[in-house]
Design an enzyme around this catalytic site. Sequence first.
Site, PDB file in Angstrom:
ATOM      1  N   HIS A 121       0.844  -0.844   0.116  1.00  0.00           N
ATOM      2  CA  HIS A 121      -0.016   0.146   0.184  1.00  0.00           C
ATOM      3  C   HIS A 121       0.898   1.147   0.424  1.00  0.00           C
ATOM      4  O   HIS A 121       0.636   2.201  -0.789  1.00  0.00           O
ATOM      5  CB  HIS A 121      -1.329  -0.629   1.108  1.00  0.00           C
ATOM      6  CG  HIS A 121      -1.370   1.198   1.510  1.00  0.00           C
ATOM      7  ND1 HIS A 121      -2.906   1.298   1.203  1.00  0.00           N
ATOM      8  CD2 HIS A 121      -1.340   2.728   2.014  1.00  0.00           C
ATOM      9  CE1 HIS A 121      -3.961   2.911   1.083  1.00  0.00           C
ATOM     10  NE2 HIS A 121      -2.167   2.886   2.199  1.00  0.00           N
ATOM     11  N   GLU A 122       1.888   1.446   0.737  1.00  0.00           N
ATOM     12  CA  GLU A 122       2.625   2.387   1.346  1.00  0.00           C
ATOM     13  C   GLU A 122       3.837   2.428  -0.222  1.00  0.00           C
ATOM     14  O   GLU A 122       3.811   3.596  -0.765  1.00  0.00           O
ATOM     15  CB  GLU A 122       3.440   2.252   1.737  1.00  0.00           C
ATOM     16  CG  GLU A 122       3.201   2.370   3.699  1.00  0.00           C
ATOM     17  CD  GLU A 122       1.419   3.702   3.577  1.00  0.00           C
ATOM     18  OE1 GLU A 122       2.434   4.498   3.045  1.00  0.00           O
ATOM     19  OE2 GLU A 122       1.069   3.243   4.203  1.00  0.00           O
ATOM     20  N   HIS A 125       1.719   4.361  -2.972  1.00  0.00           N
ATOM     21  CA  HIS A 125       1.278   5.797  -3.157  1.00  0.00           C
ATOM     22  C   HIS A 125       3.479   6.011  -3.974  1.00  0.00           C
ATOM     23  O   HIS A 125       2.951   7.561  -4.728  1.00  0.00           O
ATOM     24  CB  HIS A 125       1.426   6.362  -1.847  1.00  0.00           C
ATOM     25  CG  HIS A 125       0.377   5.921  -0.523  1.00  0.00           C
ATOM     26  ND1 HIS A 125      -1.311   6.864  -1.075  1.00  0.00           N
ATOM     27  CD2 HIS A 125      -0.206   5.558   0.548  1.00  0.00           C
ATOM     28  CE1 HIS A 125      -1.906   6.052  -0.249  1.00  0.00           C
ATOM     29  NE2 HIS A 125      -1.082   5.420   1.030  1.00  0.00           N
ATOM     30  N   GLU A 183      -6.056   7.033  -1.358  1.00  0.00           N
ATOM     31  CA  GLU A 183      -5.990   6.423  -0.305  1.00  0.00           C
ATOM     32  C   GLU A 183      -6.459   4.740  -0.968  1.00  0.00           C
ATOM     33  O   GLU A 183      -5.748   3.795  -0.829  1.00  0.00           O
ATOM     34  CB  GLU A 183      -6.312   6.325   1.299  1.00  0.00           C
ATOM     35  CG  GLU A 183      -5.984   7.311   2.022  1.00  0.00           C
ATOM     36  CD  GLU A 183      -4.252   7.095   2.660  1.00  0.00           C
ATOM     37  OE1 GLU A 183      -4.264   5.465   3.050  1.00  0.00           O
ATOM     38  OE2 GLU A 183      -3.730   7.114   2.675  1.00  0.00           O
TER      39      GLU A 183
END
Length: 265
Positions: A121-122, A125, A183
Site C-alpha cells: 500500500h505504501e 503511494h 488512499e
Amino acid sequence: MRRCASLVVLVLALAGCATSPTGRDQIRLYSDREMARMGSESFAELKREGELVRDPAVTGYVRCVAGAITETVAPGQDWEVQVFERDAANAFALPGGKIGVYAGMLEVARGPDQLAAVLAHEVAHVEAEHGNARMSAATMTQVGIAALQIALGGEGRDSRQTMALLGLGAQVGILLPYGRSQESEADALGLDYMARAGFDPRASVELWQNMARRGGSAPPEFLSTHPSHASRIEDLRARMPQALERYRAARERGRVPRCEPPASA
C-alpha cells in the site's frame, strides 16, 4: 483581477495535468528528481530524529517483505528500508526509494502477508506519485487563494471573511476528498502488488480488521483522509477474485517469499 486569478490557476493546472495508474486525473507540478530529493531529505531527517531498531532479525524480516514487493514493482531500483523504535502502528514510503516501518506495526500486521499488505500500500503511494499530487494540490490551493485575495483587494472585513471561508472550503471540499481517493487507489494497487509478489491478498482484509480493532471509533468518513475501515474492507473484498488469480499465477511462477517473522513480532 478575478479573471487574472483564474488564469493563474488554470495555467498551473494545465501544466501539471497527468493521469494516475488507475486512470484518475491528478495534478503533478514537481519533477521526479525534485520529489526524490525531498523524499531523501525527509527520510534523513527522520533517521536523525528517531531511534532505529538494531535487531537484525526484525530489520531482516521487514526488508525481506519489502524487497519481495519492490523487486516485483520496481525491479532494479534500490530501496532503503528502516524500522523505527516507535509504538505507533504506522509505515510510510517516500519518493527516492525510502521505506519506514514503526515497530508498533509489527504488533498489528501479523505475519509476512499482512505486513506485505501494509508495505505494498505504501509503495503504491510512491508509484502513483501521490506525494507529488498532494503537494501540487496544496500549491494550487495556496496560489489560487493568494491570487483571489489580491483580486478582492486584500483588505477589509468582507475580504477576510471570504478568505477564511475559502480556506475552510479548500480543506473540506478539495484536500480531504482528494486524500481519500489516493488512499483507495493505493489499496487497489497495493492489493495487486502484494499478489504479484507472491503474498496472499486475503491478508489485506485481516490486516484492516486488526487495524479497526486497534483504532476503535474513527471520525466520520466524509471528514477523514482515509476511507472508513468498513468501506476499505468492502472494496478489498470486491477486488479479491482478480487478486487471487494474480497470487496463484505468481506462486506457480515460483514467487514464494520466505520471510520469517522474528520471535518477538
